[in-house]
Design a protein around this motif. Structure first.
Motif, PDB file in Angstrom:
ATOM      1  N   UNK A  40      56.351 -87.999 -74.751  1.00 20.92           N
ATOM      2  CA  UNK A  40      55.519 -89.136 -74.327  1.00 20.92           C
ATOM      3  C   UNK A  40      54.062 -88.913 -74.715  1.00 20.92           C
ATOM      4  N   UNK A  41      53.577 -87.702 -74.556  1.00 13.21           N
ATOM      5  CA  UNK A  41      52.210 -87.392 -74.967  1.00 13.21           C
ATOM      6  C   UNK A  41      52.049 -87.516 -76.476  1.00 13.21           C
ATOM      7  N   UNK A  42      53.104 -87.148 -77.224  1.00 10.84           N
ATOM      8  CA  UNK A  42      53.049 -87.288 -78.686  1.00 10.84           C
ATOM      9  C   UNK A  42      52.938 -88.761 -79.075  1.00 10.84           C
ATOM     10  N   UNK A  43      53.692 -89.627 -78.417  1.00  7.04           N
ATOM     11  CA  UNK A  43      53.614 -91.067 -78.705  1.00  7.04           C
ATOM     12  C   UNK A  43      52.198 -91.581 -78.456  1.00  7.04           C
ATOM     13  N   UNK A  72      67.264-100.136 -70.846  1.00  7.24           N
ATOM     14  CA  UNK A  72      66.374-101.224 -71.258  1.00  7.24           C
ATOM     15  C   UNK A  72      65.744-100.944 -72.616  1.00  7.24           C
ATOM     16  N   UNK A  73      65.316 -99.699 -72.830  1.00  7.98           N
ATOM     17  CA  UNK A  73      64.674 -99.354 -74.105  1.00  7.98           C
ATOM     18  C   UNK A  73      65.691 -99.389 -75.246  1.00  7.98           C
ATOM     19  N   UNK A  74      66.881 -98.856 -75.012  1.00 10.67           N
ATOM     20  CA  UNK A  74      67.888 -98.753 -76.072  1.00 10.67           C
ATOM     21  C   UNK A  74      68.497-100.093 -76.452  1.00 10.67           C
ATOM     22  N   UNK A  75      68.614-101.014 -75.521  1.00  8.51           N
ATOM     23  CA  UNK A  75      69.365-102.237 -75.782  1.00  8.51           C
ATOM     24  C   UNK A  75      68.514-103.502 -75.608  1.00  8.51           C
ATOM     25  N   UNK A  76      68.021-103.777 -74.430  1.00 11.03           N
ATOM     26  CA  UNK A  76      67.333-105.051 -74.183  1.00 11.03           C
ATOM     27  C   UNK A  76      66.003-105.187 -74.912  1.00 11.03           C
ATOM     28  N   UNK A  77      65.246-104.090 -75.000  1.00 10.18           N
ATOM     29  CA  UNK A  77      63.903-104.151 -75.578  1.00 10.18           C
ATOM     30  C   UNK A  77      63.777-103.292 -76.834  1.00 10.18           C
ATOM     31  N   UNK A  78      64.864-103.104 -77.512  1.00  5.41           N
ATOM     32  CA  UNK A  78      64.893-102.219 -78.680  1.00  5.41           C
ATOM     33  C   UNK A  78      63.898-102.649 -79.760  1.00  5.41           C
ATOM     34  N   UNK A  79      63.686-103.946 -79.926  1.00  8.04           N
ATOM     35  CA  UNK A  79      62.820-104.446 -80.994  1.00  8.04           C
ATOM     36  C   UNK A  79      61.365-104.009 -80.823  1.00  8.04           C
ATOM     37  N   UNK A  80      60.940-103.718 -79.580  1.00  8.48           N
ATOM     38  CA  UNK A  80      59.552-103.310 -79.336  1.00  8.48           C
ATOM     39  C   UNK A  80      59.387-101.793 -79.246  1.00  8.48           C
ATOM     40  N   UNK A  81      60.477-101.059 -79.406  1.00  7.76           N
ATOM     41  CA  UNK A  81      60.428 -99.596 -79.314  1.00  7.76           C
ATOM     42  C   UNK A  81      59.776 -99.009 -80.566  1.00  7.76           C
ATOM     43  N   UNK A  82      58.751 -98.186 -80.380  1.00  8.94           N
ATOM     44  CA  UNK A  82      58.027 -97.573 -81.499  1.00  8.94           C
ATOM     45  C   UNK A  82      58.729 -96.289 -81.936  1.00  8.94           C
ATOM     46  N   UNK A  83      59.826 -96.435 -82.642  1.00  5.64           N
ATOM     47  CA  UNK A  83      60.625 -95.265 -83.014  1.00  5.64           C
ATOM     48  C   UNK A  83      59.875 -94.335 -83.963  1.00  5.64           C
ATOM     49  N   UNK A  84      59.038 -94.921 -84.830  1.00  6.04           N
ATOM     50  CA  UNK A  84      58.301 -94.090 -85.785  1.00  6.04           C
ATOM     51  C   UNK A  84      57.238 -93.236 -85.092  1.00  6.04           C
ATOM     52  N   UNK A  99      59.009 -86.747 -81.876  1.00  5.03           N
ATOM     53  CA  UNK A  99      59.128 -85.355 -81.425  1.00  5.03           C
ATOM     54  C   UNK A  99      60.616 -84.979 -81.394  1.00  5.03           C
ATOM     55  N   UNK A 100      60.987 -83.956 -82.149  1.00  5.73           N
ATOM     56  CA  UNK A 100      62.395 -83.515 -82.190  1.00  5.73           C
ATOM     57  C   UNK A 100      62.731 -82.792 -80.885  1.00  5.73           C
ATOM     58  N   UNK A 101      63.554 -83.413 -80.048  1.00  2.89           N
ATOM     59  CA  UNK A 101      63.775 -82.861 -78.708  1.00  2.89           C
ATOM     60  C   UNK A 101      64.622 -81.593 -78.715  1.00  2.89           C
ATOM     61  N   UNK A 102      65.340 -81.336 -79.821  1.00  7.37           N
ATOM     62  CA  UNK A 102      66.101 -80.081 -79.842  1.00  7.37           C
ATOM     63  C   UNK A 102      65.171 -78.870 -79.870  1.00  7.37           C
ATOM     64  N   UNK A 154      58.440-105.561 -72.885  1.00  7.90           N
ATOM     65  CA  UNK A 154      58.185-104.686 -74.026  1.00  7.90           C
ATOM     66  C   UNK A 154      58.206-103.236 -73.577  1.00  7.90           C
ATOM     67  N   UNK A 155      58.647-102.357 -74.467  1.00  8.93           N
ATOM     68  CA  UNK A 155      58.624-100.920 -74.178  1.00  8.93           C
ATOM     69  C   UNK A 155      57.677-100.203 -75.133  1.00  8.93           C
ATOM     70  N   UNK A 156      56.792-100.959 -75.763  1.00  8.58           N
ATOM     71  CA  UNK A 156      55.825-100.373 -76.694  1.00  8.58           C
ATOM     72  C   UNK A 156      55.001 -99.301 -75.996  1.00  8.58           C
ATOM     73  N   UNK A 157      54.867 -98.162 -76.649  1.00  4.81           N
ATOM     74  CA  UNK A 157      54.083 -97.066 -76.096  1.00  4.81           C
ATOM     75  C   UNK A 157      54.868 -96.090 -75.250  1.00  4.81           C
ATOM     76  N   UNK A 158      56.141 -96.407 -74.989  1.00  4.92           N
ATOM     77  CA  UNK A 158      56.975 -95.512 -74.189  1.00  4.92           C
ATOM     78  C   UNK A 158      57.835 -94.636 -75.090  1.00  4.92           C
ATOM     79  N   UNK A 159      58.057 -93.408 -74.638  1.00  5.54           N
ATOM     80  CA  UNK A 159      58.892 -92.474 -75.381  1.00  5.54           C
ATOM     81  C   UNK A 159      60.309 -92.461 -74.810  1.00  5.54           C
TER      82      UNK A 159
END
Length: 272
Positions: free
Chosen positions: A180-183, A120-132, A136-139, A72-77
């Motif tokens: 990451x701190x925002x997440x 891993x975050x983008x493909x293998x574990x995408x379902x656990x990624x907390x996108x919402x 933070x807008x990185x631009x 799982x990548x939950x909690x990672x930015x």
């Protein structure tokens, strides 16, 4: 063990109840005390920079262990990892064309592992990624760093593009952890492996900042002259200090949580 914990917990409780100005003062005093200790113990201060990169690598290793063990990548930015890959790529380019040394190899290894985490975050574990939560807008970070690099960069003999790239990676590195701190602030609860990773970043940033500060003191300011003239030398030091203070508050709650025997870190409002 209880006898050793109680005084520490009492001090932590007392510090937590102090006004913000007192907390800042205590943080500065603690930082200065740590610098004095490192100056007495570490004779070759270049080793502090190597140690900072080593601690960063340990932090990424913890992250990889989390991804492989818990699936799982939950909690990672993902955005912080993207920013890390960007500044590492820029720094690696500068290292290749400006001064190839041991840091080039360390940065290469760190970049490769960061790219693996991104994959891993983008493909293998995408379902656990907390996108919402990773909102933070990185631009807002990349564009100001690029503009600042165009205005304030080294005044060495290197090619202008290389000098701007060098400044860009220094500025971006100092704030790359903000998503990451925002997440973590959005979730309020940080699981152990993510907390270990971010704490490792905080330690690495402090060691890197200590390296620069002690080098300036040892050379009686000649190091700043070697970096060039104008605002650039001051901006290098300021970037290192900014990195350290961005993570200082989190590291305080991390240490407090560990001393309290808590496996899960709970952040109060306003930490980030």
């Amino acid at each position: 063990m209880k006898a050793t914990k109680r005084p520490v917990q009492a001090v932590a409780t007392w510090a937590r109840r102090q006004p913000p100005k007192i907390k800042v003062f205590l943080a500065v005093v603690s930082g200065l005390a740590a610098l004095v200790f490192l100056r007495m113990v570490v004779h070759d201060h270049d080793n502090l920079f190597v140690a900072a990169e080593a601690v960063h690598s340990i932090g990424i290793s913890v992250l990889i262990y989390k991804l492989m063990k818990e699936k799982t990548c939950a909690g990672l930015s993902l955005k912080s990892q993207d920013l890390t890959a960007i500044f590492l790529a820029a720094r690696l380019y500068c290292s290749f064309v400006m001064e190839y040394d041991i840091h080039t190899l360390l940065d290469s290894a760190t970049l490769l592992t960061t790219l693996w985490v991104i994959y891993m975050i983008r493909f293998n574990l995408r379902s656990s990624y907390m996108e919402d939560k990773d909102n933070f807008a990185i631009y807002y970070l990349v564009i100001p760093c690029a503009l600042l690099a165009l205005i304030i960069h080294p005044t060495t003999h290197h090619n202008i593009f290389n000098r701007i790239s060098w400044a860009f990676c220094v500025y971006l590195e100092s704030i790359s952890v903000l998503p990451q701190l925002r997440v973590m602030q959005n979730t309020k609860i940080v699981e152990p492996f993510t907390a270990h990773y971010v704490f490792a970043l905080g330690v690495a940033r402090f060691l890197s900042c200590a390296h620069w500060v002690l080098q300036v003191l040892d050379t009686r300011g000649r190091l700043l002259t070697a970096l060039g003239y104008g605002l650039w030398p001051s901006m290098v030091l300021l970037s290192e200090i900014v990195q350290t203070f961005i993570l200082a508050d989190f590291c305080y709650y991390y240490v407090k949580s560990v001393l309290g025997g808590q496996l899960v870190l709970r952040l109060p409002s306003g930490v980030v």
